[in-house]
Design a protein around this motif. Structure first.
Motif, short mmCIF file in Angstrom:
data_model
loop_
_atom_site.label_atom_id
_atom_site.label_comp_id
_atom_site.label_asym_id
_atom_site.label_seq_id
_atom_site.Cartn_x
_atom_site.Cartn_y
_atom_site.Cartn_z
N MET A 1 -91.05 48.40 38.94
CA MET A 1 -91.42 49.67 39.57
C MET A 1 -92.86 50.05 39.26
N ALA A 2 -93.31 49.79 38.05
CA ALA A 2 -94.70 50.09 37.70
C ALA A 2 -95.66 49.21 38.50
N ALA A 3 -95.32 47.93 38.64
CA ALA A 3 -96.17 47.04 39.43
C ALA A 3 -96.18 47.44 40.90
N ALA A 4 -95.03 47.84 41.44
CA ALA A 4 -94.98 48.30 42.82
C ALA A 4 -95.81 49.56 43.01
N THR A 5 -95.81 50.44 42.00
CA THR A 5 -96.63 51.65 42.08
C THR A 5 -98.12 51.30 42.08
N VAL A 6 -98.50 50.32 41.28
CA VAL A 6 -99.89 49.88 41.24
C VAL A 6 -100.31 49.32 42.60
N VAL A 7 -99.40 48.65 43.30
CA VAL A 7 -99.70 48.12 44.63
C VAL A 7 -99.82 49.25 45.66
N THR A 8 -98.97 50.25 45.55
CA THR A 8 -98.86 51.29 46.57
C THR A 8 -99.94 52.35 46.48
N ILE A 9 -100.27 52.79 45.27
CA ILE A 9 -101.18 53.93 45.10
C ILE A 9 -102.56 53.69 45.73
N PRO A 10 -103.22 52.52 45.53
CA PRO A 10 -104.55 52.35 46.16
C PRO A 10 -104.52 52.49 47.67
N ILE A 11 -103.47 51.95 48.31
CA ILE A 11 -103.39 52.06 49.76
C ILE A 11 -103.18 53.51 50.19
N MET A 12 -102.40 54.26 49.43
CA MET A 12 -102.21 55.67 49.76
C MET A 12 -103.51 56.46 49.62
N ILE A 13 -104.29 56.13 48.60
CA ILE A 13 -105.57 56.82 48.41
C ILE A 13 -106.53 56.49 49.56
N ILE A 14 -106.57 55.21 49.95
CA ILE A 14 -107.43 54.81 51.07
C ILE A 14 -107.01 55.52 52.35
N ALA A 15 -105.71 55.57 52.62
CA ALA A 15 -105.23 56.24 53.84
C ALA A 15 -105.52 57.73 53.80
N LEU A 16 -105.44 58.34 52.61
CA LEU A 16 -105.68 59.78 52.49
C LEU A 16 -107.12 60.13 52.80
N PHE A 17 -108.07 59.34 52.31
CA PHE A 17 -109.47 59.67 52.49
C PHE A 17 -110.04 59.14 53.81
N THR A 18 -109.32 58.29 54.50
CA THR A 18 -109.83 57.74 55.76
C THR A 18 -108.97 58.13 56.95
N GLN A 19 -108.08 59.10 56.78
CA GLN A 19 -107.18 59.45 57.86
C GLN A 19 -107.91 59.98 59.08
N LYS A 20 -109.03 60.69 58.87
CA LYS A 20 -109.75 61.23 60.03
C LYS A 20 -110.33 60.12 60.90
N TYR A 21 -110.75 59.02 60.25
CA TYR A 21 -111.27 57.89 61.03
C TYR A 21 -110.14 57.20 61.79
N ILE A 22 -108.98 57.09 61.15
CA ILE A 22 -107.84 56.48 61.82
C ILE A 22 -107.43 57.30 63.02
N VAL A 23 -107.35 58.61 62.86
CA VAL A 23 -106.93 59.48 63.96
C VAL A 23 -107.95 59.46 65.08
N SER A 24 -109.24 59.53 64.74
CA SER A 24 -110.28 59.53 65.77
C SER A 24 -110.30 58.21 66.53
N GLY A 25 -110.07 57.10 65.81
CA GLY A 25 -110.04 55.80 66.48
C GLY A 25 -108.82 55.65 67.35
N MET A 26 -107.66 56.16 66.91
CA MET A 26 -106.43 56.02 67.67
C MET A 26 -106.47 56.87 68.96
N THR A 27 -107.16 58.02 68.90
CA THR A 27 -107.18 58.93 70.05
C THR A 27 -108.40 58.74 70.92
N ALA A 28 -109.25 57.75 70.60
CA ALA A 28 -110.50 57.59 71.37
C ALA A 28 -110.22 57.28 72.82
N GLY A 29 -109.22 56.45 73.08
CA GLY A 29 -108.93 56.07 74.44
C GLY A 29 -108.47 57.23 75.31
N ALA A 30 -107.93 58.28 74.68
CA ALA A 30 -107.44 59.42 75.45
C ALA A 30 -108.49 60.48 75.64
#
Length: 283
Positions: A251-280
């Motif tokens: 469980m500790a190792a799985a947490t180490v794998v998961t937390i960095p991705i969650m941090i990246i998604a948290l700080f880059t969510q505006k870019y993901i949303v803007s890129g996903m909605t660009a076509g519309a």
């Protein structure tokens, strides 16, 4: 003449209130279903193996950092973190360098057959390629190195980036490039100075999704990595043996794998949303 009660006038219809309450309850249920496994994962990583099996200590227990000490110090997980970061970063950057110009060419020159080939490469199961990959790369003495891992991850990342960027370029008005060429720029210059800066949102979206895939990939790394190039998802298996499972360390190792991705998604969510909605919103 009767006067309406202002309080009654402000009250919303019964159906609207029911719908809002239902929507809130459904949203709360979805959030709970998403966060409950993560909360259980983090809580279990702070327990001993005895506490994990004890149902009476599901919510009330004495936390311990022994599992994280076991993961980060005794098992040398910092090396595995670096391996995962290096493979994910290299495969993402190389895929962007190759995929963005390819997507631009397919979009502007309507290369539908090439786009179909890219789509087919996207949907082919990766497991069907592992045996030929292993045979070819083992004969080339590449199995166990970073190069083979980066190339294998690019097989999925490159079509993903091309497909996202094609739709992004399709949504951008062609008149911007035509105006730049009238002002004296070449087609390549118009792409570099006009189109490329405007497509940063799409590249951020494609790059983040590619990085997340590579970081979480288990199958390719399990077959093609070596003892010195092992990534985090494969290293987690060290806590699973034939006779027993170290659930706390797992469980500790799985947490180490998961937390960095969650941090990246948290700080880059505006870019993901803007890129996903660009076509519309463009075109």
């Amino acid at each position: 003449m009767t006067r309406r009660n202002p309080a009654l006038a402000k009250r919303k219809p019964f159906g609207v209130r029911i719908y809002k309450n239902f929507r809130f309850a459904a949203l709360a249920l979805v959030v709970l279903c998403l966060l409950a496994p993560l909360a259980w994962l983090v809580a279990s990583s702070l327990k001993t193996n005895v506490d994990i099996y004890d149902a009476s200590k599901t919510f009330f227990f004495v936390p311990t950092l022994e599992n994280y000490a076991n993961v980060l110090t005794r098992n040398n997980y910092f090396v595995f973190i670096f391996n995962s970061f290096w493979v994910a970063s290299a495969s993402t950057v190389l895929s962007l360098i190759l995929g963005v110009p390819a997507a631009y060419a397919m979009s502007r020159f309507t290369m539908h057959r090439s786009a179909l080939v890219v789509l087919m490469a996207r949907v082919i199961p990766g497991i069907s390629l592992l045996v030929p990959w292993y045979y070819v790369f083992s004969n080339m003495k590449m199995v166990g190195g970073f190069g083979v891992l980066i190339l294998s991850h690019m097989f999925v990342a490159l079509p993903l980036i091309v497909y996202i960027m094609m739709s992004y370029f399709d949504s951008m008005p062609l008149e911007l490039e035509e105006s730049a060429q009238v002002d004296g720029l070449t087609p390549i210059g118009a792409f570099q100075r006009i189109t490329l800066p405007l497509s940063v949102g799409g590249m951020a979206t494609a790059g983040i999704l590619s990085f997340i895939f590579s970081w979480n990939n288990f199958m390719f790394a399990l077959v093609l990595s070596g003892s010195k190039t092992k990534t985090l998802p494969v290293a987690i298996f060290d806590f699973v043996s034939y006779a027993s499972i170290d659930w706390g360390g797992l469980m500790a190792a799985a947490t180490v794998v998961t937390i960095p991705i969650m941090i990246i998604a948290l700080f880059t969510q505006k870019y993901i949303v803007s890129g996903m909605t660009a076509g519309a919103t463009k075109g």
